[in-house]
Design an enzyme around this catalytic site. Sequence first.
Site, PDB file in Angstrom:
ATOM      1  N   ASP A 156     -19.105  22.995  -3.282  1.00  0.00           N
ATOM      2  CA  ASP A 156     -18.411  24.162  -2.753  1.00  0.00           C
ATOM      3  C   ASP A 156     -17.838  25.036  -3.868  1.00  0.00           C
ATOM      4  OD1 ASP A 156     -17.604  25.894  -0.794  1.00  0.00           O
ATOM      5  OD2 ASP A 156     -15.784  24.802  -0.264  1.00  0.00           O
ATOM      6  N   HIS A 164     -18.337  28.648  -0.050  1.00  0.00           N
ATOM      7  CA  HIS A 164     -18.321  29.113   1.333  1.00  0.00           C
ATOM      8  C   HIS A 164     -17.686  30.491   1.479  1.00  0.00           C
ATOM      9  CE1 HIS A 164     -14.250  27.030   1.446  1.00  0.00           C
ATOM     10  NE2 HIS A 164     -13.973  28.165   2.059  1.00  0.00           N
ATOM     11  N   SER A 199      -8.545  29.986  -0.010  1.00  0.00           N
ATOM     12  CA  SER A 199      -9.762  29.298  -0.401  1.00  0.00           C
ATOM     13  C   SER A 199     -10.360  29.913  -1.653  1.00  0.00           C
ATOM     14  CB  SER A 199     -10.779  29.375   0.740  1.00  0.00           C
ATOM     15  OG  SER A 199     -11.829  28.494   0.516  1.00  0.00           O
TER      16      SER A 199
END
Length: 514
Positions: free
Chosen positions: A194, A164, A267
Site C-alpha cells: 500500500d 489506495h 491516509s
Amino acid sequence: MTQTAKITLTATAAALLAAGVTLTTTASGWTVPSLFKDKAPSTATADAGGGTAAPVAQAAQPAALAAPVVAMPAAQLPNYRAIVQTQGPAVVGITVAGLHKVGNADMDDDAPAARGREDDADPFFRFFRGIPGLRMPQQGPQPFRGQGSGFIISADGLVLTNAHVVRDAKQVTVKLSDRREYSAQVLGSDPATDIAVLKVDAKGLPTVQLGDPKQVQVGDYVLAIGAPYGFEQTATQGIVSAKGRSLPGDSVVPFIQTDAAVNPGNSGGPLFDAAGRVVGVNAQIYSQSGGFQGLAFSIPVDVALRVKDQIVAHGKVEHARLGVTLQDLSAPLAASFGLNAPDGALVSSVQPGSAAAKAGLKAGDVITSVDGEPVRVAGDVSSRVGLARPGDKLKLELWRDKNRVTETVSLGRAERDRQEASAAPEGGSLGLALRPLERQELRGSGLDHGLLIERVTGPAQLAGVQPGDVLLALNGKPVQDVEEVRAALKSSPKQVALLVSRDGQQIFVPVRLG
C-alpha cells in the site's frame, strides 16, 4: 476513493487482532493518595494485666512488608510545536480525480462497493478512499474525487503516500502547506504494501527527517500530521500501542499500531516519533463507525523506503514467494510438537514446485527463526518473505520431529495479487470414525493419501471437526491407514496434533485427549 473504508471484524480478524473484547472503565470510589498512603507499623502490644504496652522485637513478630516501589523516571513530553513547525511544511495534501466502475450496489452505503470497491470477502477494507463526493446511481465508469495525505522525502519532488489514495487516479495534485500546488506523476504503486511514489516538478522543496522504526518501542510518543476530512495540516498525538501487527489481507506489512487520532484523509501522511523523525506511513484504522476509534495502523517507513527504491529504479515492485501456508502456534499445538513455548510459525501445507518444496520444507515443520531473527508468530515470516526480492536466500531454522534443523531457501517470485504465507485458521480434532480414501476420491480431492472422517464424537466433536474432513497426518507423520492412527495412540498421549484437509485447505489442529 469516495468513501470512508471501515475495517470489519471477522473470526479470523478477531483471532489476529485479539479485538473481540471491549474494555470500559467506570468511576471508582478510591483515590490514589489514600490507597497508597504509608502507615506506621505497630510496635507495641497490650499488657495482659492492662499495663503499659511493651515493645515487641521485630524478629519475634515479623511485619508484612510491601513490595518495594520502583522509581520510574519522569516522562518528558515531546516538543510537538517544534515538530509541527520544522516538519509540517514537508507534509502535503493530495487530491485525486478519475473514473472508476460502479454499480447499483453503490447506492447502498453498507454495500462493499460503497466502501471503496473492495472484495466483500476481504475482512479488512482499505482505510481511505477519499472525501465522499457525488454519488451516481447508474452503472458504468463514473467520475470521482478523493483526498489523502503524503510527505516529501527529497528536495527535487519525491512524495510518499498510500497506493489506495491514488488508485484509478487520472489527475493527482499535491498541495504544500504554503498553498503551492503541483501536478504530480505517479511513478509507481505497490498494492501489497500500500505504498505509492509521486513526483512533482519542483526544486528546493522542504523534506521530512526520516527515522528508524526498529528503535520505536511500545509506549513511545508519536505524532500524526495529515488532512483528516480535508482539514489540512492537522496534528494529532498518541503513543505506540503495539508493533509488528499482521492484519488479514496485509500479511506483508508488520504494522505499527498507535492510538494517535487518524481519520479519513490522514491516509498516506507521516507518523513522527518524539524526535520529529518519520517512522511510519498512516494507512488503516479499525473502526465500526468509519471514524477513529483508538486503533490506527501505520506502515513502517523502512518498508516504504524499500518499495520506493524499487519503484524509482525499475518502475515496479517485485515480491518474493516461499510457497507455504502458515498458522500461529497455540499452547496445545506447541506441546503436541514438543516445544516449550508457542513461538514460531507452523507450516500447515507446502505448495508443490514452490521454493519451500525445493528446500525440503514439509507440513509439520515449525519455523523458529529467519536469518537468525526469532519468529514469534506467522506474520514474522510473512513480512520477511513478502519484503524480500525473488532469488534472495533465507536461512530458516526449523523444529522438525523434535529436533532443530536448518534449511536455506532461495525464494521464488510472487504472483500478482497473491498473498504470501497467509495464516490459516485453526479447526478440526480426534475421536473419529475413519476409512481410507478410495482411488476415485483421491483423484477428485487432489490428495495422494488420507483417511476420510465419516463420523465425529467425543474429543473430535468438542474440537469442532466435521464429517467429510480428511485426516492427512498425526503429529507431523502422514497416515495411510487406520492402523497407523491406532499405533500412534497406543502410548496414550494427552494431546496430539492432526493435519486435516477441509475444503481444499490444510490446517493443524491440537486435540486434547486426556
